[in-house]
Design a protein around this motif. Structure first.
Motif: not given
Length: 375
Positions: A290-312
């Motif tokens: 995602a950081q490299q802007k390479r995402l074509m199709t993202l597959y995600l479990d509907p219950d996926f949840r994970h805390d993280g951090f974003l640099c503004r």
């Protein structure tokens, strides 16, 4: 998934406090409406206390609450099943999206709109063309997110039911039968031609065809190959079927087809990754892609949840920081984010697709997240 224009628009909103509300609004029972009121009041009051010194966020919360209570307190016969409300005063945003499918009631206050639920609905209920055909008429529906977007009727000539007298020569009966058959075939060709125009104009991912045999077989024979291969289901519905039944049948077919296709996509992604192809498995690999802007199709479990951090500053999304509150790449300040929301937003901004895959044992082995990549 069809990336709706509203998703693309909302994904560009960032860097300011945003309020998002998903709420079921088609509530006929008094106790259900009271539960909805209580949910809105409690969640908004909690958020107001947290935003005590943030006047813009408090204004957004009040606008969202007023809109929600207006919908709940004044139910209408043709009310949508649910609404998604997005408010961000700092960006001049206040948008209400009406939905004809149920949602999970949710209020989110963050630095960008919460798009995960809307993306999940778009994934599960793709744009669908449904055509109901009989020997004399056809109705073509365009459906999106459980709502009839457009509808038109194709009328054929009325079939002459006055047969020749019993004592007429056999050739008279044969001529009558030939005329009826040619009339039906001409009508089916007209319907197929109109459906082809609509398909080529909008390119919906899937088609549903309804009617009775043998008319359906004849109609399918009239469709070009590029349409016939997109027919995902054949249903026993006549052109005069009630709209609610039409929508229900199309939604059920769309949901089942989407789940099966997404599961196949996960298996293909795993195979691709293991052969050192352009694919990412697990949270760390997908975050890097995602950081490299390479995402074509993202597959995600509907219950996926994970805390993280974003640099503004550099917009790096990370699974963790070093506890200093600064970005490891640019030393900018970081803020907490939910990584599922962050990945969905990045996939949309990168013109990628998002597929939600429930109960996938293959996806569970990789943190509930995987992606096909552009390179």
């Amino acid at each position: 998934m069809e990336t709706l224009s509203v998703l693309g628009d909302l994904a560009t909103i960032q860097g300011a406090s945003c309020v998002t509300l998903y709420l079921n609004t088609k509530l006929k029972e008094l106790h259900a409406r009271e539960q909805a009121r209580q949910f809105v009041h409690r969640r908004v009051e909690r958020a107001l206390r947290a935003a005590r010194d943030d006047a813009e966020t408090r204004d957004d919360l009040e606008r969202v609450r007023n809109e929600a209570l207006r919908r709940v307190d004044s139910p209408q016969d043709h009310a949508p099943a649910a609404i998604a409300v997005f408010a961000c005063g700092a960006r001049g945003l206040f948008r209400v999206v009406e939905l004809d499918v149920a949602v999970e009631d949710q209020l989110v206050v963050g630095n960008e709109p919460s798009l995960k639920q809307l993306a999940a609905l778009s994934s599960a209920y793709e744009r669908t063309l449904l055509v109901l055909v009989s020997a004399e008429e056809a109705r073509i529906y365009e459906l999106l997110l459980g709502r009839v977007e457009s509808f038109e009727t194709v009328e054929g000539a009325e079939i002459n039911t006055h047969r020749a007298p019993r004592k007429s020569p056999g050739w008279t009966q044969l001529r009558y039968q030939r005329q009826v058959r040619e009339q039906i075939e001409r009508h089916l060709r007209e319907v197929a031609a109109r459906l082809t125009v609509l398909f080529d104009r909008d390119r919906p991912p899937q088609l549903v065809v309804g009617g009775a045999q043998p008319t359906i077989d004849r109609f399918l024979h009239e469709l070009p190959d590029r349409l016939r291969t997109r027919v995902m289901d054949v249903v026993s519905l006549a052109p005069g079927t009630a709209i609610a039944d039409v929508v229900h049948a199309a939604m059920a077919a769309s949901r089942d087809e989407e789940i099966a296709r997404a599961e196949d996509g996960v298996q293909q992604t795993i195979t691709l990754a293991l052969s050192d192809g352009p694919a990412a498995l697990g949270l760390d690999e997908v975050l890097e892609a995602a950081q490299q802007k390479r995402l074509m199709t993202l597959y995600l479990d509907p219950d996926f949840r994970h805390d993280g951090f974003l640099c503004r500053d550099c917009e790096t999304v990370a699974r963790r920081d070093d506890g200093s509150g600064t970005c490891a790449f640019c030393t900018g300040k970081t803020t907490a984010v939910e990584l599922g929301e962050a990945l969905v937003r990045r996939a949309i901004l990168q013109s990628g697709e998002v597929e939600f895959v429930p109960r996938s044992s293959a996806l569970e082995r990789f943190d509930g997240v995987a992606a096909k990549l552009r390179w």
